[in-house]
Enzyme design. Structure first.
Site, PDB file in Angstrom:
ATOM      1  N   GLY B  30       7.015  -8.337   8.826  1.00 59.04           N
ATOM      2  CA  GLY B  30       6.389  -8.686   7.563  1.00 59.04           C
ATOM      3  C   GLY B  30       5.324  -9.341   7.915  1.00 59.04           C
ATOM      4  O   GLY B  30       5.155  -9.908   9.049  1.00 59.04           O
ATOM      5  N   THR B  31       4.236  -9.584   6.856  1.00 56.99           N
ATOM      6  CA  THR B  31       3.068 -10.269   7.443  1.00 56.99           C
ATOM      7  C   THR B  31       2.456 -11.481   6.808  1.00 56.99           C
ATOM      8  O   THR B  31       2.936 -12.603   7.331  1.00 56.99           O
ATOM      9  CB  THR B  31       1.821  -9.180   6.791  1.00 56.99           C
ATOM     10  OG1 THR B  31       2.328  -8.777   5.673  1.00 56.99           O
ATOM     11  CG2 THR B  31       2.155  -8.060   7.772  1.00 56.99           C
ATOM     12  N   THR B  32       2.070 -11.847   5.537  1.00 56.95           N
ATOM     13  CA  THR B  32       1.447 -12.975   5.063  1.00 56.95           C
ATOM     14  C   THR B  32       2.333 -13.771   4.228  1.00 56.95           C
ATOM     15  O   THR B  32       2.714 -13.384   3.052  1.00 56.95           O
ATOM     16  CB  THR B  32       0.046 -12.620   4.595  1.00 56.95           C
ATOM     17  OG1 THR B  32      -0.659 -12.047   5.513  1.00 56.95           O
ATOM     18  CG2 THR B  32      -0.600 -14.194   4.665  1.00 56.95           C
ATOM     19  N   GLY B 165       1.990 -15.689   9.553  1.00 51.36           N
ATOM     20  CA  GLY B 165       1.799 -14.270   9.353  1.00 51.36           C
ATOM     21  C   GLY B 165       0.445 -13.687  10.254  1.00 51.36           C
ATOM     22  O   GLY B 165      -0.530 -14.303  10.029  1.00 51.36           O
ATOM     23  N   ALA B 205      -2.484  -5.501   7.539  1.00 53.03           N
ATOM     24  CA  ALA B 205      -1.124  -5.402   7.644  1.00 53.03           C
ATOM     25  C   ALA B 205      -0.566  -6.005   6.369  1.00 53.03           C
ATOM     26  O   ALA B 205       0.459  -6.306   6.041  1.00 53.03           O
ATOM     27  CB  ALA B 205      -0.563  -6.049   9.022  1.00 53.03           C
TER      28      ALA B 205
END
Lengths: 251, 258
Positions: B30-32, B165, B205
């Site tokens: 998972g990113t941000t 993230g 991403a």
């Protein structure tokens, strides 16, 4: 050397049951009623800290009469069972039936084990469904049996008088205020038939409300909200006052 | 479980030795996640992308979850482990509440999460880190608060805004320029979506609002009334309004120079 007296198993069980029943009868009664939007728990409880009713899981509530330390133990066991189930599988896989079975096993084992004294408790496990037809109420007496109840149930000291009173008056589709009023009326009847007043601050009230948007349907009703509900039926006494009079005439 | 932990603790899933691996383990990440406080509470939001190396693993992943009535947790890092951690965290808070009859303090919840992250340190060393952002409304102090973490479980309270993230650097930059103390709830929700837009702009991403597939960031608000997740309709309106303005000004709102 003294030989121990022979006590027949029937007599031993009867004695244990008698012991448990007496213990439960010392406590105050509580009632669990179905109403249109769910299930309401009402009991007389002078303590604000030691609850008789509790949330077990999303749709499942717990009520107990008898000895506090014993039912608190069972309550925590139930919460642990439900949380473990829900975590391992899914929240939908926790049911009142499963929980009632676990309680029945526990109570039954303790009741028939000679090494332990029987638990002086009587439990109610209730689950609110999507519709009133889906509601489930189980009563678990001290000996580990399960009774599937509908509409209303009373446990504790004066349970028989109260449940007869409730059976005669409880109807499907009552509003919360109506059900609450009926419950308080039932609880304020003493064994000898006389009535006494139970002030709002001595009442413990909780609901399993199927209309609650949250996943967890259990909610305690306290303070102003309880006052409002009790007054709501106070205001409409004119219409409902006929009811007790009529029944008094019948008796 | 109890039996196993008493007799053969090394057999428990968490204690098992991992075989040595060559290179990085490929698992969706998972990113941000971003959070910002406002006058009556706190907003926590996340984009919808999960990546696995250079591949987009999932376009509509959900990375922001309610922890209980008054707090929420947003996850960055290995998605599978993070979702599991959140599930356990939610369970612990609910279990405590039911057994004790009272909720944990916000500090208590933040500390518990810290311990859970630390217990994952072994995995983090193998490249499977989980770094959440925890936000909640502190009913004792009557304000929204944000806690950020590092992989070792180090916990620090953030004042105003925070991000975690891969896109967090860009998101933080955006929030730094847009944040001020007297934000309303509406402004705060717009701010987080702006920040996520900027993160998506510069970080491959992080996913931006996907108008074609109608996938918009998840935005949650926690106030004294409890946790609330904005509906898809509400969050799409915010995202579309931002998109509209960005068509004229691709870099978004400008801050003053002095």
């Amino acid at each position: 050397m003294s030989t121990p007296f022979y006590v027949s198993p029937q007599q031993a069980m009867a004695d244990r049951a008698e012991y448990a029943r007496k213990g439960i009868a010392r406590g105050r009664s509580l009632v669990v009623l179905q109403f249109a939007d769910g299930i309401v728990f009402v009991g007389e409880n002078p303590s604000r800290a030691l609850h008789k009713f509790s949330e077990i899981y999303d749709r499942i509530g717990f009520a107990a009469a008898g000895k506090y330390n014993e039912y608190e133990n069972l309550r925590i066991g139930g919460v642990r069972y439900a949380d473990m189930r829900g975590y391992t599988y899914d929240r939908a896989d926790v049911t009142a039936r499963g929980l009632a079975n676990v309680y029945a096993q526990t109570l039954g084992t303790i009741f028939s084990s000679a090494a332990e004294k029987p638990y002086e408790v009587e439990l109610v496990v209730a689950e609110v469904g999507e519709t009133p037809e889906g509601d489930q109420i189980y009563r678990l007496p001290h000996d580990g049996s399960i009774v599937d109840e509908h509409g209303s149930v009373a446990v504790g000291g004066n349970a028989e008088t109260i449940s007869t009173y409730l059976d005669q008056r409880h109807e499907d589709g009552m509003s919360l205020a109506e059900a609450l009023k009926l419950a308080v009326q039932a609880l304020s009847r003493d064994t000898n038939g006389s009535e006494r007043e139970i002030p709002a601050e001595r009442l413990e009230v909780a609901v399993l409300d199927r209309t609650r948007p949250q996943q967890r349907k259990f909610k305690r009703i306290v303070g102003r909200q309880l006052q409002r509900l009790l007054e709501a039926d106070g205001a409409s006494t004119a219409a409902e006052a006929e009811d007790p009079e009529e029944s008094a005439g019948e008796e | 479980m109890d039996f196993l932990s008493a007799h053969r603790p090394e057999m428990l899933p968490g204690n098992r030795q991992l075989p040595p691996t060559q290179g990085v383990i490929e698992a969706p990440h998972g990113t941000t996640i971003v959070a910002v406080t406002f006058a009556g509470g706190v907003v926590l939001a996340g984009d919808r992308r999960a990546t696995m190396g250079n591949v987009i693993a999932q376009r509509d992943i959900e990375k922001v979850f309610p922890a209980d009535e008054y707090s929420a947790v947003g996850i960055a890092g290995t998605a599978g482990l993070a979702v599991e951690m959140v599930k356990l965290f939610q369970l612990e808070l609910e279990h405590f509440e039911k057994v004790e009859g009272t909720t944990l303090s916000l500090e208590g919840k933040a500390n518990r999460l810290s311990t859970m992250i630390r217990s994952n340190l072994g995995m983090a060393m193998q490249g499977l880190a989980v770094v959440p952002l925890f936000a909640g409304f502190d009913v004792d102090h009557d304000r929204g608060r944000i806690f950020s973490y590092d992989v070792t479980g180090g916990r620090s309270e953030e004042h105003g805004y925070a991000a975690t993230g891969s896109g967090s650097l860009f998101a933080r930059g955006a929030m730094k320029k847009l944040f001020h103390k007297d934000l309303t709830e509406g402004q705060a929700t717009t701010l987080v979506v702006q920040a996520l837009y900027d993160a998506a702009d510069d970080d491959s991403a992080t996913g931006g609002p996907d108008v074609a597939r109608r996938i918009y960031p998840i935005v949650t608000v926690i106030t004294e009334d409890g946790f609330r997740r904005l509906t898809d309709q509400e969050s799409s309106e915010i995202a579309r309004a931002i998109l509209e303005r960005r068509l004229e000004q691709p870099d978004g709102p400008r801050a003053e120079l002095l």
